[in-house]
Design an enzyme around this catalytic site. Structure first.
Site, mmCIF file in Angstrom:
data_model
loop_
_atom_site.group_PDB
_atom_site.id
_atom_site.type_symbol
_atom_site.label_atom_id
_atom_site.label_comp_id
_atom_site.label_asym_id
_atom_site.label_seq_id
_atom_site.Cartn_x
_atom_site.Cartn_y
_atom_site.Cartn_z
ATOM 1 C CG ASP A 194 5.668 -20.859 4.405
ATOM 2 O OD1 ASP A 194 5.027 -21.286 5.392
ATOM 3 O OD2 ASP A 194 6.099 -19.697 4.339
ATOM 4 C CG ASN A 241 3.287 -24.522 23.051
ATOM 5 O OD1 ASN A 241 2.311 -24.090 23.657
ATOM 6 N ND2 ASN A 241 4.211 -23.724 22.544
ATOM 7 C CG ASP A 279 2.811 -22.821 18.030
ATOM 8 O OD1 ASP A 279 1.776 -22.302 17.593
ATOM 9 O OD2 ASP A 279 3.042 -22.956 19.246
ATOM 10 C CB SER A 308 5.094 -35.231 16.962
ATOM 11 O OG SER A 308 4.095 -34.882 17.881
ATOM 12 N N GLY A 318 9.350 -32.265 14.586
ATOM 13 C CA GLY A 318 10.388 -31.259 14.821
ATOM 14 C C GLY A 318 10.947 -31.367 16.226
ATOM 15 C CE1 TYR A 363 6.811 -30.195 21.697
ATOM 16 C CE2 TYR A 363 4.770 -31.306 21.215
ATOM 17 C CZ TYR A 363 5.451 -30.264 21.801
ATOM 18 O OH TYR A 363 4.759 -29.305 22.492
#
Length: 167
Positions: free
Chosen positions: A9, A23, A33, A121, A123, A125
């Site tokens: 984690d 983002n 995020d 990027s 995930g 994206y």
């Protein structure tokens, strides 16, 4: 700089700075995020709002990075970076690598010696996982920096196993 793969984690990493796959709004979201904002508390959101009001009225551009407090996290800072959305038609790999190199440059500016990165990027994206690992390792290994250690933190045994294969 030593680069290592870690399963775990990202919010629990004992490092100077944690990189957030943010983002462009810098105001929180899902995935990494959201986890960083939840674990770090309202101090991170307040710092991000201040950045939006001052330097980034239109949001943080893809490939760039900026640091804030880490709030309640054990890290001292969160370095926010915005990855590109995957495209099968446009090669955006330079922008993805820039997320890592700009984050390392920011780490140098703030004096961080240890930095934990998510796989930017990969995930929501949609960046293909294997290539996201390649781009991350290429950028980190090529970075000129005073940072002593960069960790690529992978969530789950399966993600870690794929990254190890790519490594």
């Amino acid at each position: 700089m030593r680069v290592q793969l870690v399963e775990g984690d990202i919010t629990a990493q004992d490092v100077d700075a944690i990189v957030n796959a943010a983002n462009s709004s810098l105001l929180g979201g899902g995935g990494v995020d959201g986890a960083i904002h939840r674990a770090g508390g309202p101090e991170i959101l307040a710092a991000c709002r201040a950045l939006r009001e001052s330097r980034y009225a239109d949001g943080l551009p893809a490939g760039d990075a900026v640091a804030t407090t880490a709030g309640r996290l054990s890290a001292r800072w969160v370095i926010h970076t915005v990855g590109p959305v995957w495209s099968a038609h446009d090669d955006r790999s330079a922008t993805l690598r820039s997320c890592y190199t700009r984050s390392i440059a920011i780490a140098d500016e703030i004096g961080a010696e240890t930095v934990a990165f998510p796989l930017v990027s990969s995930g929501a994206y949609g960046w293909p996982f294997d290539d996201a690992v390649r781009q991350a390792l290429t950028a980190l290994r090529g970075a000129e920096t005073e940072v002593a250690e960069a960790r690529l933190v992978l969530f789950g045994r399966e993600a870690y196993a794929v990254a190890e294969r790519v490594l």
